[in-house]
Design a protein around this motif. Structure first.
Motif, mmCIF file in Angstrom:
data_model
loop_
_atom_site.group_PDB
_atom_site.id
_atom_site.type_symbol
_atom_site.label_atom_id
_atom_site.label_comp_id
_atom_site.label_asym_id
_atom_site.label_seq_id
_atom_site.Cartn_x
_atom_site.Cartn_y
_atom_site.Cartn_z
ATOM 1 N N ALA A 3 0.826 -1.206 0.000
ATOM 2 C CA ALA A 3 0.000 0.000 0.000
ATOM 3 C C ALA A 3 0.866 1.264 0.000
ATOM 4 N N LEU A 4 1.952 1.260 0.772
ATOM 5 C CA LEU A 4 2.846 2.416 0.801
ATOM 6 C C LEU A 4 3.592 2.569 -0.527
ATOM 7 N N ASP A 5 3.941 1.447 -1.157
ATOM 8 C CA ASP A 5 4.537 1.511 -2.499
ATOM 9 C C ASP A 5 3.574 2.169 -3.485
ATOM 10 N N ASN A 6 2.293 1.838 -3.362
ATOM 11 C CA ASN A 6 1.294 2.452 -4.236
ATOM 12 C C ASN A 6 1.220 3.959 -4.004
ATOM 13 N N TRP A 7 1.254 4.359 -2.749
ATOM 14 C CA TRP A 7 1.287 5.792 -2.451
ATOM 15 C C TRP A 7 2.484 6.451 -3.130
ATOM 16 N N LYS A 8 3.650 5.839 -2.965
ATOM 17 C CA LYS A 8 4.868 6.416 -3.535
ATOM 18 C C LYS A 8 4.777 6.497 -5.054
ATOM 19 N N ASN A 9 4.331 5.417 -5.675
ATOM 20 C CA ASN A 9 4.250 5.381 -7.138
ATOM 21 C C ASN A 9 3.201 6.341 -7.682
ATOM 22 N N GLY A 35 2.668 9.268 -6.403
ATOM 23 C CA GLY A 35 3.090 10.634 -6.134
ATOM 24 C C GLY A 35 2.566 11.235 -4.854
ATOM 25 N N ARG A 36 2.228 10.399 -3.885
ATOM 26 C CA ARG A 36 1.651 10.903 -2.632
ATOM 27 C C ARG A 36 2.533 11.973 -1.985
ATOM 28 N N TRP A 37 3.821 11.686 -1.843
ATOM 29 C CA TRP A 37 4.679 12.590 -1.073
ATOM 30 C C TRP A 37 5.028 13.870 -1.845
ATOM 31 N N LYS A 38 4.915 13.830 -3.139
ATOM 32 C CA LYS A 38 5.026 15.071 -3.908
ATOM 33 C C LYS A 38 3.774 15.913 -3.715
ATOM 34 N N ASP A 39 2.615 15.270 -3.788
ATOM 35 C CA ASP A 39 1.348 15.984 -3.702
ATOM 36 C C ASP A 39 1.159 16.670 -2.350
ATOM 37 N N VAL A 40 1.636 16.057 -1.269
ATOM 38 C CA VAL A 40 1.430 16.649 0.058
ATOM 39 C C VAL A 40 2.566 17.571 0.473
#
Length: 275
Positions: free
Chosen positions: A247-253, A255-260
């Motif tokens: 699930a965290l890999d999906n967030w990373k792929n 763009g979660r951490w760019k978006d926030v």
């Protein structure tokens, strides 16, 4: 069955909106009269660190056939009447049962399942009052003083409070180190406390080195390191860790951490991000 209930909820209570006020007492009663799952049902998401502790105890006690684990989408979404009835804030995890019991908050669910199925699988309860107190203390400390600043790792916020809270995570990990015994939280016994700390250690071990440049979450924390190494050998824990990593890999792929704003924030070296 759950899909049909979602349609029913929409028909009876109108469109499911993005934001909802808490249900009135009357609406709560009407909603729960409609929602009767075939078996106890945990509403959860694979990425949820809080839900993961509930999944762990279900797996550890071999209760996968007795409990359903479904996404909020299966009951109409986060702000549907059913979800708001199960959890007044519309969060995960929460639990609904065939007889109308509603339970919210992850540690409540963990302790309910441990008590309800005390004679099934490992007890996961420490053997003495002192050890049980140590287990409750570690979980309570984590939930009050670490999880309340967890959002700094993955949600949108200003740079300065993010940096401050990342530093607080470091401080509170030092404090948590003082409260665990090793190789499990209370020593040589596996308890629900290990399952409760497991997903949060997993999250921090994944996010803090990759996104914030920490060398090692467990550096100078030998007891927490021992707990982490030991719990990973547990089959149920390995399953939970794999779910969280996917699930965290999906967030990373995605763009979660760019978006926030995390990726942009950590470029500013006038703040300390790595500990």
């Amino acid at each position: 069955m759950l899909g049909s209930r979602r349609v029913l909820a929409s028909k009876v209570y109108g469109p499911l909106t993005a934001a909802r006020r808490p249900l009135s007492a009357q609406r709560f009663v009407r909603t729960m009269a409609q929602y009767r799952p075939d078996k106890p049902t945990v509403i959860d998401l694979p990425v949820s660190n809080n839900g993961a502790r509930v999944r762990w105890i279900i797996y550890k006690k071999g209760l996968e056939q007795q409990y359903a684990i479904v996404s909020p989408k299966e009951i109409g979404g986060f702000k549907s009447d059913i979800h708001m009835a199960l959890h007044p804030l519309g969060k995960v995890p929460c639990l609904g049962t065939p007889d109308g019991l509603c339970l919210a908050e992850s540690e409540v669910l963990v302790q309910y399942i441990a008590d309800k199925h005390k004679g099934v699988g490992p007890s996961l309860e420490a053997s003495t009052p002192e050890k049980r107190a140590l287990a409750h203390q570690a979980v309570r400390f984590q939930d009050l003083y670490i999880l309340n600043i967890f959002a700094s790792m993955y949600r949108k916020m200003d740079k300065e409070p993010r940096a401050e809270q990342i530093g607080q995570i470091n401080t509170q990990l030092d404090n948590l180190e003082k409260l665990v015994v090793g190789p499990y939280v209370v020593g040589d016994e596996l308890t629900t406390a290990d399952g409760s700390l497991l997903p949060n250690l997993c999250w921090m071990n994944y996010i803090l080195p990759q996104l914030f440049g920490w060398e090692n979450v467990f550096k100078n924390r030998p007891k927490l390191a021992a707990c982490w190494q030991t719990i990973q050998q547990d089959e149920a824990a390995s399953k939970v860790i794999a779910e969280l990593h996917e699930a965290l890999d999906n967030w990373k792929n995605n763009g979660r951490w760019k978006d926030v704003g995390v990726l942009e924030h950590v470029k500013d070296k006038s703040f300390q991000w790595s500990y």
